[in-house]
Scaffold this motif. Structure first.
Motif, PDB file in Angstrom:
ATOM      1  N   GLY A  96     -24.468  43.159 -98.113  1.00  0.00           N
ATOM      2  CA  GLY A  96     -25.094  44.340 -97.551  1.00  0.00           C
ATOM      3  C   GLY A  96     -24.939  44.418 -96.054  1.00  0.00           C
ATOM      4  O   GLY A  96     -24.475  43.468 -95.404  1.00  0.00           O
ATOM      5  N   VAL A 136     -19.172  47.187 -96.817  1.00  0.00           N
ATOM      6  CA  VAL A 136     -19.708  46.166 -97.725  1.00  0.00           C
ATOM      7  C   VAL A 136     -18.645  45.748 -98.741  1.00  0.00           C
ATOM      8  O   VAL A 136     -18.505  44.567 -99.063  1.00  0.00           O
ATOM      9  CB  VAL A 136     -20.972  46.690 -98.436  1.00  0.00           C
ATOM     10  CG1 VAL A 136     -21.458  45.681 -99.474  1.00  0.00           C
ATOM     11  CG2 VAL A 136     -22.071  46.972 -97.423  1.00  0.00           C
ATOM     12  N   SER A 137     -17.874  46.696 -99.233  1.00  0.00           N
ATOM     13  CA  SER A 137     -16.789  46.371-100.159  1.00  0.00           C
ATOM     14  C   SER A 137     -15.725  45.524 -99.466  1.00  0.00           C
ATOM     15  O   SER A 137     -15.143  44.622-100.075  1.00  0.00           O
ATOM     16  CB  SER A 137     -16.162  47.651-100.706  1.00  0.00           C
ATOM     17  OG  SER A 137     -17.078  48.385-101.482  1.00  0.00           O
ATOM     18  N   PRO A 141     -22.142  48.991-107.083  1.00  0.00           N
ATOM     19  CA  PRO A 141     -21.005  48.957-106.162  1.00  0.00           C
ATOM     20  C   PRO A 141     -20.851  50.284-105.434  1.00  0.00           C
ATOM     21  O   PRO A 141     -21.350  51.322-105.881  1.00  0.00           O
ATOM     22  CB  PRO A 141     -19.819  48.711-107.097  1.00  0.00           C
ATOM     23  CG  PRO A 141     -20.243  49.317-108.402  1.00  0.00           C
ATOM     24  CD  PRO A 141     -21.722  49.065-108.490  1.00  0.00           C
ATOM     25  N   GLU A 142     -20.145  50.244-104.306  1.00  0.00           N
ATOM     26  CA  GLU A 142     -19.844  51.469-103.572  1.00  0.00           C
ATOM     27  C   GLU A 142     -18.822  52.296-104.356  1.00  0.00           C
ATOM     28  O   GLU A 142     -18.041  51.761-105.146  1.00  0.00           O
ATOM     29  CB  GLU A 142     -19.271  51.136-102.190  1.00  0.00           C
ATOM     30  CG  GLU A 142     -20.193  50.332-101.293  1.00  0.00           C
ATOM     31  CD  GLU A 142     -21.280  51.183-100.678  1.00  0.00           C
ATOM     32  OE1 GLU A 142     -21.438  52.355-101.056  1.00  0.00           O
ATOM     33  OE2 GLU A 142     -22.009  50.655 -99.808  1.00  0.00           O
ATOM     34  N   ASN A 158     -24.891  44.848-104.546  1.00  0.00           N
ATOM     35  CA  ASN A 158     -24.976  45.492-103.247  1.00  0.00           C
ATOM     36  C   ASN A 158     -26.441  45.609-102.840  1.00  0.00           C
ATOM     37  O   ASN A 158     -27.274  46.048-103.635  1.00  0.00           O
ATOM     38  CB  ASN A 158     -24.317  46.872-103.271  1.00  0.00           C
ATOM     39  CG  ASN A 158     -22.806  46.798-103.185  1.00  0.00           C
ATOM     40  OD1 ASN A 158     -22.190  45.950-103.832  1.00  0.00           O
ATOM     41  ND2 ASN A 158     -22.209  47.678-102.404  1.00  0.00           N
ATOM     42  N   CYS A 203     -21.874  43.346 -91.593  1.00  0.00           N
ATOM     43  CA  CYS A 203     -22.345  43.085 -92.952  1.00  0.00           C
ATOM     44  C   CYS A 203     -22.447  41.582 -93.172  1.00  0.00           C
ATOM     45  O   CYS A 203     -21.886  40.781 -92.421  1.00  0.00           O
ATOM     46  CB  CYS A 203     -21.385  43.677 -93.990  1.00  0.00           C
ATOM     47  SG  CYS A 203     -21.185  45.458 -93.910  1.00  0.00           S
TER      48      CYS A 203
END
Length: 266
Positions: free
Chosen positions: A110, A4-5, A26-27, A81, A139
């Motif tokens: 996502g 996702v990032s 955020p991740e 996210n 994603c």
């Protein structure tokens, strides 16, 4: 870097530089460095304590709480996210829309398996313009503009309350979307409560992964000699737990921890 990032980092060039930005959940990776270079200021917000501690150690400006700080601060750009729970997404979108400055932009990213393909319908309830920016690495990335008129975000609108019988003592349980078994008693917790029914407890008790505090609150209500600590990695769970304790006039220590990392004593 999480997938996702990666899709967010890949598309940062599509957003104009400058302005203030907020990244919701955020991740725990270093993608925020790239985003920080695209704006004048960046604040990260985490509802998960493990992600919060990781990002804090990297030097990010990051907050850990159930909800972003009040609506007095507005942001030109918000990245979110995608959570897996639809009810939590609805609540966070309501919150994010209230935090956007006039003319601001929201990005929602996502995984396909988490429901990003259908998230556009929820975005359209809050924004007049919604479009897909990218789809890669299983994603998706959506962009929303022109937030629609709505009331200021109020967390209590999403809180649910229900009654639980704890061995003849009734307690009120309060929870929010995103909290485990939101608004109900799950089978596993019911089994644990039945196993505790005939026990006499005293001294220090740890309700590990407490959620809304169902088990620990029952113990506190039934056993005057028990000192209960409620532990969870979710800020929403800890907020729900505090609400449950307050609603029932119960005492307990509420602790944020990734596993047992922040637990001391025995």
């Amino acid at each position: 870097m999480f997938a996702v990032s990666q899709i967010i980092a890949k598309n940062l060039g599509q957003h104009k530089t400058g302005g203030s930005a907020l990244w919701i959940n955020p991740e725990p990776d270093d993608c925020w460095y790239s985003m920080r270079a695209r704006c004048d200021s960046l604040k990260l917000f985490c509802q998960d304590y493990a992600a919060f501690t990781f990002l804090q150690q990297t030097g990010a400006e990051v907050d850990f709480s159930a909800f972003p700080a009040g609506s007095e601060e507005k942001y030109d750009w918000i990245i979110m996210n995608l959570p897996r729970q639809k009810a939590l997404l609805e609540m966070l979108l309501d919150c994010a829309a209230s935090l956007l400055a006039e003319g601001g932009v929201l990005w929602l990213a996502g995984e396909n398996k988490a429901g990003i393909k259908s998230a556009g319908k929820l975005l359209q309830l809050h924004f007049g313009q919604v479009r897909k920016l990218d789809n890669a690495r299983h994603c998706g990335l959506l962009e929303a503009r022109a937030q629609l008129q709505h009331q200021p975000f109020e967390p209590l609108d999403y809180r649910e309350q229900w009654l639980l019988d704890c061995g003849g003592t009734r307690i009120s349980v309060l929870s929010y979307p995103g909290v485990f078994a939101h608004g109900r008693l799950d089978g596993g917790t019911a089994l644990l409560l039945s196993a505790l029914a005939d026990m006499q407890l005293h001294g220090d008790v740890l309700d590990f992964a407490c959620g809304a505090g169902v088990i620990g609150s029952c113990i506190a209500a039934q056993h005057a000699g028990a000192r209960v600590t409620f532990l969870d990695t979710s800020a929403l769970a800890l907020k729900a737990c505090e609400d449950t304790l307050n609603a029932n006039h119960l005492q307990g220590a509420v602790l944020a921890s990734d596993g047992l990392d922040d637990v001391s004593g025995s």
